[in-house]
Design an enzyme around this catalytic site. Structure first.
Site, short mmCIF file in Angstrom:
data_model
loop_
_atom_site.label_atom_id
_atom_site.label_comp_id
_atom_site.label_asym_id
_atom_site.label_seq_id
_atom_site.Cartn_x
_atom_site.Cartn_y
_atom_site.Cartn_z
N HIS A 197 -7.83 -6.27 -0.45
CA HIS A 197 -7.02 -4.84 -0.23
C HIS A 197 -7.34 -4.09 1.06
O HIS A 197 -6.93 -2.98 1.10
CB HIS A 197 -7.09 -4.28 -0.63
CG HIS A 197 -8.11 -3.82 -2.21
ND1 HIS A 197 -8.64 -4.20 -3.50
CD2 HIS A 197 -9.55 -2.94 -1.68
CE1 HIS A 197 -10.19 -3.51 -3.45
NE2 HIS A 197 -10.53 -2.45 -2.50
N ASP A 227 -8.52 -10.84 -4.31
CA ASP A 227 -8.98 -10.04 -3.82
C ASP A 227 -10.38 -10.62 -3.38
O ASP A 227 -10.86 -10.09 -3.10
CB ASP A 227 -9.11 -8.54 -4.47
CG ASP A 227 -8.88 -7.15 -4.04
OD1 ASP A 227 -8.84 -7.43 -2.60
OD2 ASP A 227 -9.55 -6.11 -4.80
N GLY A 308 -15.53 4.39 -3.11
CA GLY A 308 -16.60 4.16 -2.05
C GLY A 308 -17.39 3.17 -2.11
O GLY A 308 -18.18 2.65 -1.63
N SER A 310 -15.73 0.11 -2.78
CA SER A 310 -14.86 -1.31 -3.02
C SER A 310 -15.38 -1.83 -1.85
O SER A 310 -16.43 -2.34 -0.91
CB SER A 310 -13.93 -0.38 -1.79
OG SER A 310 -12.68 -1.85 -2.55
N SER A 325 -13.55 -4.83 -6.68
CA SER A 325 -11.96 -5.13 -6.26
C SER A 325 -10.96 -4.16 -7.32
O SER A 325 -10.82 -3.03 -5.82
CB SER A 325 -11.25 -6.22 -7.13
OG SER A 325 -10.31 -6.19 -7.31
#
Length: 389
Positions: A197, A227, A308, A310, A325
């Site tokens: 993403h 993802d 912060g 991800s 994710s």
């Protein structure tokens, strides 16, 4: 040219010495890896489940005392589990029953802000709905669950299920902020494995907000559905320290292999917002209905994560397990965090993990992922997320 030499946002130009390597807690029991590129063989619980079949078992996990537990549906299967040195737990519903339930949930009208996973330890399918889910949508999904049976448990979450477009010592592009996960290679070029993403193919990533230090370009990925994505280094190579996960204070953890996690396994996650945090795996093959789309096959955990973090790495005993994710909650009030399994991403993208050399500079076959009893540290869980930018 600045390159991301180590995961978790560690830059080649940043202060990092190879001997400043943090140690993870050790614990008994696990199977060896054969090569750096291959995942670890199945653990004893997975082996027993495979041998007995999904009609007679309902998953396995690591108990608080470190023992392997296998859920079984008949006494003959229980005897076989005992004979293999594991502990059986008699349950009412087989894995076939549980998978059938998740399939029916997946065929219902999609409701953003919901998620479900199989809880092996309670022999239930747990359906969660965040604060964005309306009363009508929740009622409709509850009717679907009631039609499946009493082993589907409905739970409301205070936070919001969201992907997290920020990162550990961030890499930045016009698509947003994300963090490096693990360094991987196809044998000719090196890449950063991160969350899918984070941005579409063609996104150009930089190590600084002024967009002067180019890192690489997104070239392949999958989101929603999965993802994961690859960022190809501008220079083609990851550089020194590519097999080290940054954990803060100039320290890192050597990554020596890759494996699938186990329910009950203690895990760690590194990120710039909340630093190095630990928790445990609570479920596998989870499905999350993010606002952007549905992602399945995720690892569910109670390890703390906040906006912060991800795309950052999840690992245990130097073994790569997942990349962050999304999730809900925060490190103060609790929540749930989901990870894309690394093994599936590597297979789909046809790349191999870059592992760290030993103290003598030689890249060794990885050590096995060690399993431990449930962590004694206070459990912290992820923070209420912000929507992607």
């Amino acid at each position: 040219m600045t390159r991301l030499a180590a995961v978790g946002g560690l830059l080649l130009g940043a202060t990092m010495v190879t001997h400043a390597v943090a140690s993870e807690p050790r614990a008994p029991g696990a199977e060896p890896l054969s090569t750096a590129e291959e995942p670890a063989p199945a653990g004893p619980g997975d082996t027993l489940v495979s041998r007995l079949g999904t009609s007679r078992t309902a998953g396995s996990w690591i108990a608080a005392d470190g023992r392997t537990v296998v859920a079984v549906t008949d006494e003959k299967a229980a005897a076989q589990v005992r004979g293999a040195g594991a502990e059986p737990k008699m349950v009412d519903h087989s894995m076939d029953d549980l998978k059938s339930a998740t399939k029916r949930l997946g065929s219902a009208p999609r409701v953003p802000g919901t998620a479900w996973a199989v809880d092996y330890r309670t022999n239930e399918v747990v359906v969660r709905g965040d604060r964005t889910v309306s009363a009508d949508d929740w009622s409709g999904l509850t009717e679907v669950a009631d039609g499946i049976g009493g082993f589907v448990r409905m739970e409301r979450s205070e936070g919001t299920f969201t992907t997290r477009l920020n990162g550990a010592l961030p890499i930045l592009s016009t698509a947003g902020r994300c963090s490096a996960g693990f360094n991987v290679t196809d044998g000719k070029r090196d890449f950063i494995l991160t969350a899918g993403h984070c941005g579409p193919d063609g996104s150009v990533w930089f190590a600084d907000e002024q967009a002067k230090e180019e890192v690489g370009t997104s070239v392949r990925g999958s989101f929603p559905g999965d993802d994961y994505s690859l960022i190809e280094y501008t220079s083609g190579r990851a550089g020194e320290g590519a097999g080290v996960v940054a954990v803060g204070e100039g320290k890192g953890v050597r990554i020596t292999g890759v494996a699938d996690p186990t329910v009950g396994q203690r895990v760690f996650r590194s990120g710039s917002t909340s630093g190095l945090r630990d928790g445990e795996v609570t479920a596998l093959n989870a499905t999350v209905n993010y606002p952007e789309g549905t992602v399945s096959g995720l690892v569910e955990s109670n390890v703390c994560a906040e906006p912060g973090d991800s795309g950052g790495p999840m690992f245990s005993e130097g073994i790569a397990l997942g990349v962050t994710s999304g999730g809900s909650g925060d490190c103060r009030t609790g929540g749930t965090t989901y990870f894309q399994p690394v093994t599936k991403a590597l297979a789909a993208l046809d790349v191999r993990l870059i592992v760290a050399p030993g103290d003598d500079g030689v890249r060794r076959s990885p050590r096995p992922p060690r399993r431990t009893r449930r962590a004694r540290w206070r459990r912290t869980r992820p923070r209420r997320g912000r929507r992607p930018r």
